[in-house]
Design a protein around this motif. Structure first.
Motif, PDB file in Angstrom:
ATOM      1  N   TRP A  47      10.528  22.572  13.055  1.00 38.35           N
ATOM      2  CA  TRP A  47      11.827  23.140  13.431  1.00 38.35           C
ATOM      3  C   TRP A  47      12.892  22.948  12.358  1.00 38.35           C
ATOM      4  O   TRP A  47      14.063  23.271  12.580  1.00 38.35           O
ATOM      5  CB  TRP A  47      12.308  22.492  14.751  1.00 38.35           C
ATOM      6  CG  TRP A  47      11.391  22.768  15.892  1.00 38.35           C
ATOM      7  CD1 TRP A  47      10.375  21.978  16.337  1.00 38.35           C
ATOM      8  CD2 TRP A  47      11.378  23.929  16.717  1.00 38.35           C
ATOM      9  NE1 TRP A  47       9.725  22.562  17.393  1.00 38.35           N
ATOM     10  CE2 TRP A  47      10.314  23.774  17.648  1.00 38.35           C
ATOM     11  CE3 TRP A  47      12.144  25.086  16.766  1.00 38.35           C
ATOM     12  CZ2 TRP A  47      10.026  24.726  18.607  1.00 38.35           C
ATOM     13  CZ3 TRP A  47      11.862  26.047  17.721  1.00 38.35           C
ATOM     14  CH2 TRP A  47      10.810  25.856  18.634  1.00 38.35           C
ATOM     15  N   ILE A  48      12.507  22.410  11.199  1.00 38.30           N
ATOM     16  CA  ILE A  48      13.488  22.119  10.152  1.00 38.30           C
ATOM     17  C   ILE A  48      14.243  23.372   9.728  1.00 38.30           C
ATOM     18  O   ILE A  48      15.474  23.369   9.606  1.00 38.30           O
ATOM     19  CB  ILE A  48      12.806  21.447   8.934  1.00 38.30           C
ATOM     20  CG1 ILE A  48      12.432  20.003   9.280  1.00 38.30           C
ATOM     21  CG2 ILE A  48      13.726  21.484   7.714  1.00 38.30           C
ATOM     22  CD1 ILE A  48      11.686  19.274   8.171  1.00 38.30           C
ATOM     23  N   VAL A  49      13.527  24.459   9.503  1.00 44.42           N
ATOM     24  CA  VAL A  49      14.167  25.705   9.063  1.00 44.42           C
ATOM     25  C   VAL A  49      15.137  26.215  10.127  1.00 44.42           C
ATOM     26  O   VAL A  49      16.253  26.645   9.813  1.00 44.42           O
ATOM     27  CB  VAL A  49      13.108  26.771   8.727  1.00 44.42           C
ATOM     28  CG1 VAL A  49      13.751  28.134   8.501  1.00 44.42           C
ATOM     29  CG2 VAL A  49      12.318  26.359   7.481  1.00 44.42           C
ATOM     30  N   THR A  50      14.724  26.153  11.392  1.00 41.12           N
ATOM     31  CA  THR A  50      15.596  26.592  12.485  1.00 41.12           C
ATOM     32  C   THR A  50      16.860  25.741  12.561  1.00 41.12           C
ATOM     33  O   THR A  50      17.966  26.263  12.746  1.00 41.12           O
ATOM     34  CB  THR A  50      14.841  26.519  13.829  1.00 41.12           C
ATOM     35  OG1 THR A  50      13.653  27.300  13.746  1.00 41.12           O
ATOM     36  CG2 THR A  50      15.705  27.029  14.967  1.00 41.12           C
TER      37      THR A  50
ATOM     38  N   LEU B   6      18.286  24.114  10.125  1.00 47.21           N
ATOM     39  CA  LEU B   6      19.157  24.451   9.005  1.00 47.21           C
ATOM     40  C   LEU B   6      19.880  25.772   9.264  1.00 47.21           C
ATOM     41  O   LEU B   6      21.071  25.913   8.944  1.00 47.21           O
ATOM     42  CB  LEU B   6      18.352  24.530   7.704  1.00 47.21           C
ATOM     43  CG  LEU B   6      19.172  24.825   6.452  1.00 47.21           C
ATOM     44  CD1 LEU B   6      20.194  23.725   6.189  1.00 47.21           C
ATOM     45  CD2 LEU B   6      18.266  25.003   5.239  1.00 47.21           C
TER      46      LEU B   6
ATOM     47  N   SER C 172      13.286  33.224   1.842  1.00 50.53           N
ATOM     48  CA  SER C 172      13.560  32.156   2.805  1.00 50.53           C
ATOM     49  C   SER C 172      15.037  31.775   2.813  1.00 50.53           C
ATOM     50  O   SER C 172      15.633  31.573   3.872  1.00 50.53           O
ATOM     51  CB  SER C 172      12.728  30.911   2.472  1.00 50.53           C
ATOM     52  OG  SER C 172      11.386  31.108   2.825  1.00 50.53           O
TER      53      SER C 172
ATOM     54  N   VAL D 125      17.528  31.875   5.926  1.00 55.91           N
ATOM     55  CA  VAL D 125      18.008  30.631   6.514  1.00 55.91           C
ATOM     56  C   VAL D 125      19.456  30.310   6.129  1.00 55.91           C
ATOM     57  O   VAL D 125      20.097  29.476   6.773  1.00 55.91           O
ATOM     58  CB  VAL D 125      17.076  29.463   6.116  1.00 55.91           C
ATOM     59  CG1 VAL D 125      17.400  28.916   4.721  1.00 55.91           C
ATOM     60  CG2 VAL D 125      17.121  28.336   7.131  1.00 55.91           C
TER      61      VAL D 125
ATOM     62  N   ILE E 266      16.722  16.712  10.838  1.00 53.24           N
ATOM     63  CA  ILE E 266      15.978  17.095   9.628  1.00 53.24           C
ATOM     64  C   ILE E 266      15.560  15.847   8.849  1.00 53.24           C
ATOM     65  O   ILE E 266      14.406  15.708   8.433  1.00 53.24           O
ATOM     66  CB  ILE E 266      16.833  18.026   8.738  1.00 53.24           C
ATOM     67  CG1 ILE E 266      16.977  19.401   9.394  1.00 53.24           C
ATOM     68  CG2 ILE E 266      16.199  18.175   7.340  1.00 53.24           C
ATOM     69  CD1 ILE E 266      17.963  20.324   8.685  1.00 53.24           C
TER      70      ILE E 266
ATOM     71  N   ALA F  20      14.356  21.560   3.700  1.00 56.55           N
ATOM     72  CA  ALA F  20      13.686  22.698   4.350  1.00 56.55           C
ATOM     73  C   ALA F  20      12.783  23.432   3.360  1.00 56.55           C
ATOM     74  O   ALA F  20      11.631  23.771   3.680  1.00 56.55           O
ATOM     75  CB  ALA F  20      14.729  23.659   4.921  1.00 56.55           C
TER      76      ALA F  20
ATOM     77  N   ASN G 144       9.748  21.200   2.293  1.00 55.27           N
ATOM     78  CA  ASN G 144       8.761  21.107   3.375  1.00 55.27           C
ATOM     79  C   ASN G 144       7.967  22.404   3.519  1.00 55.27           C
ATOM     80  O   ASN G 144       6.765  22.386   3.803  1.00 55.27           O
ATOM     81  CB  ASN G 144       9.467  20.777   4.686  1.00 55.27           C
ATOM     82  CG  ASN G 144       8.525  20.302   5.765  1.00 55.27           C
ATOM     83  OD1 ASN G 144       7.916  19.247   5.641  1.00 55.27           O
ATOM     84  ND2 ASN G 144       8.395  21.071   6.829  1.00 55.27           N
ATOM     85  N   ALA G 145       8.644  23.545   3.275  1.00 59.51           N
ATOM     86  CA  ALA G 145       7.993  24.851   3.435  1.00 59.51           C
ATOM     87  C   ALA G 145       7.115  25.222   2.251  1.00 59.51           C
ATOM     88  O   ALA G 145       6.046  25.811   2.430  1.00 59.51           O
ATOM     89  CB  ALA G 145       9.056  25.927   3.658  1.00 59.51           C
TER      90      ALA G 145
ATOM     91  N   ALA H  87       9.925  16.598   0.105  1.00 63.49           N
ATOM     92  CA  ALA H  87      11.189  16.659   0.839  1.00 63.49           C
ATOM     93  C   ALA H  87      11.894  15.308   0.910  1.00 63.49           C
ATOM     94  O   ALA H  87      13.066  15.243   1.281  1.00 63.49           O
ATOM     95  CB  ALA H  87      10.940  17.178   2.263  1.00 63.49           C
TER      96      ALA H  87
END
Length: 318
Positions: free
Chosen positions: A39-42, A44, A165, A169, A206, A271, A274-275, A282
């Motif tokens: 859920w890190i991207v969400t 952010l 990305s 984001v 995060i 983010a 991690n992606a 990270a």
């Protein structure tokens, strides 16, 4: 609503404490907090949406009114921090994933915490906000290019995917927040006092997720990464200040640019790392998020007691 606003303000002022607390919790309860990683991207995106709710047209008027000052801040941000990161990875022996993570956080735009620290330092807040806004909008192009340029020697870098990305984001949530601000101004005005609470929750989750997913790497190399982050952050403040001074800017502007350069959008760094790299990559961003809020507050406190001759004259007349 007033109670929520007061609690949000309290949490915002004690941001560093909450980040440290949740970093420790993530380390000691990794199985719980690493479940947040997907859920890190969400998270952010939610933080950037909140930033969009607070951005105003006046922030960009500063760019038009003071293009030289803003250009110094933006150029310093995207030159000093990436080059410092590269230099540190050359001097300090570190695994490739960590090196890529250090470079990534160095290539990120300025963090919104810098605006608060600039205010506390009695610096030029309007300049700080303008620099943060411009570097954030430039990030989809500049950050992937710099990461590809400097970090591809350590790990493969897909600059185009990273660009897409960051657009998703950062720019899209910012634009949505800005649009909602225009469509429903009364609702947004009522919600703004609660935004510090939302931002703090997002950042601490995060950080705890990254720490939980990388407990082994932190236990093995945590002190080394922490030392690198402290050097990176501290030298960023120092070189940002002297770059502004070399360009003839006033003390209040030097304070703003020093803090702007030294404080990164480490949530974005975490983010992206991690992606596109790994949870280990990270870790520098997670530690940066903890440390720069502590160092920023300390620096702001020291800066606040220092004014130049012109500022003393204004203060005495007031």
């Amino acid at each position: 609503m007033k109670v929520l606003a007061n609690f949000s303000a309290f949490v915002g002022k004690t941001f560093a404490v909450w980040v440290i607390l949740f970093a420790v919790l993530g380390f000691f309860f990794p199985d719980t907090f690493k479940q947040i990683a997907p859920w890190i991207v969400t998270l952010l995106a939610v933080i950037m949406f909140g930033m969009g709710l607070t951005i105003s047209v006046d922030d960009f008027r500063e760019v038009v009114k003071r293009p030289f000052d803003v250009a110094i801040g933006v150029a310093s941000q995207f030159v000093i921090m990436p080059l410092l990161a590269v230099l540190l990875t050359m001097i300090v022996p570190m695994p490739p994933e960590v090196a890529a993570g250090v470079i990534l956080v160095g290539c990120c735009p300025g963090g919104t915490s810098s605006n608060v620290m600039t205010y506390l330092s009695k610096g030029d807040v309007a300049l700080s906000v303008a620099c943060t806004s411009v570097t954030t909008l430039a990030a989809p192009l500049v950050t992937p290019f710099l990461v590809w340029l400097f970090a591809s020697q350590y790990l493969p870098v897909d600059a185009m995917a990273m660009f897409i990305s960051i657009v998703k984001v950062v720019l899209v949530p910012l634009a949505l927040g800005f649009a909602l601000q225009k469509l429903l101004p009364n609702l947004v005005r009522a919600a703004v006092p609660a935004l510090p609470l939302v931002s703090v929750i997002g950042i601490v989750l995060i950080v705890s997720a990254v720490v939980g997913a990388s407990k082994g790497a932190i236990a093995q190399s945590g002190l080394m990464i922490f030392a690198v982050v402290v050097l990176h952050n501290g030298l960023g403040y120092l070189l940002g200040f002297f770059a502004a001074r070399a360009c003839g800017l006033s003390l209040s502007k030097r304070k703003a640019i020093a803090i702007e350069v030294g404080m990164q959008n480490s949530g974005l760094g975490a983010a992206l790392a991690n992606a596109y790299f790994s949870p280990v990559a990270a870790v520098p961003s997670a530690i940066f998020s903890v440390w720069h809020n502590i160092s920023g507050a300390l620096l702001a406190n020291w800066f606040a007691s220092r004014v130049d001759g012109a500022e003393k004259t204004v203060a005495s007349k007031a």
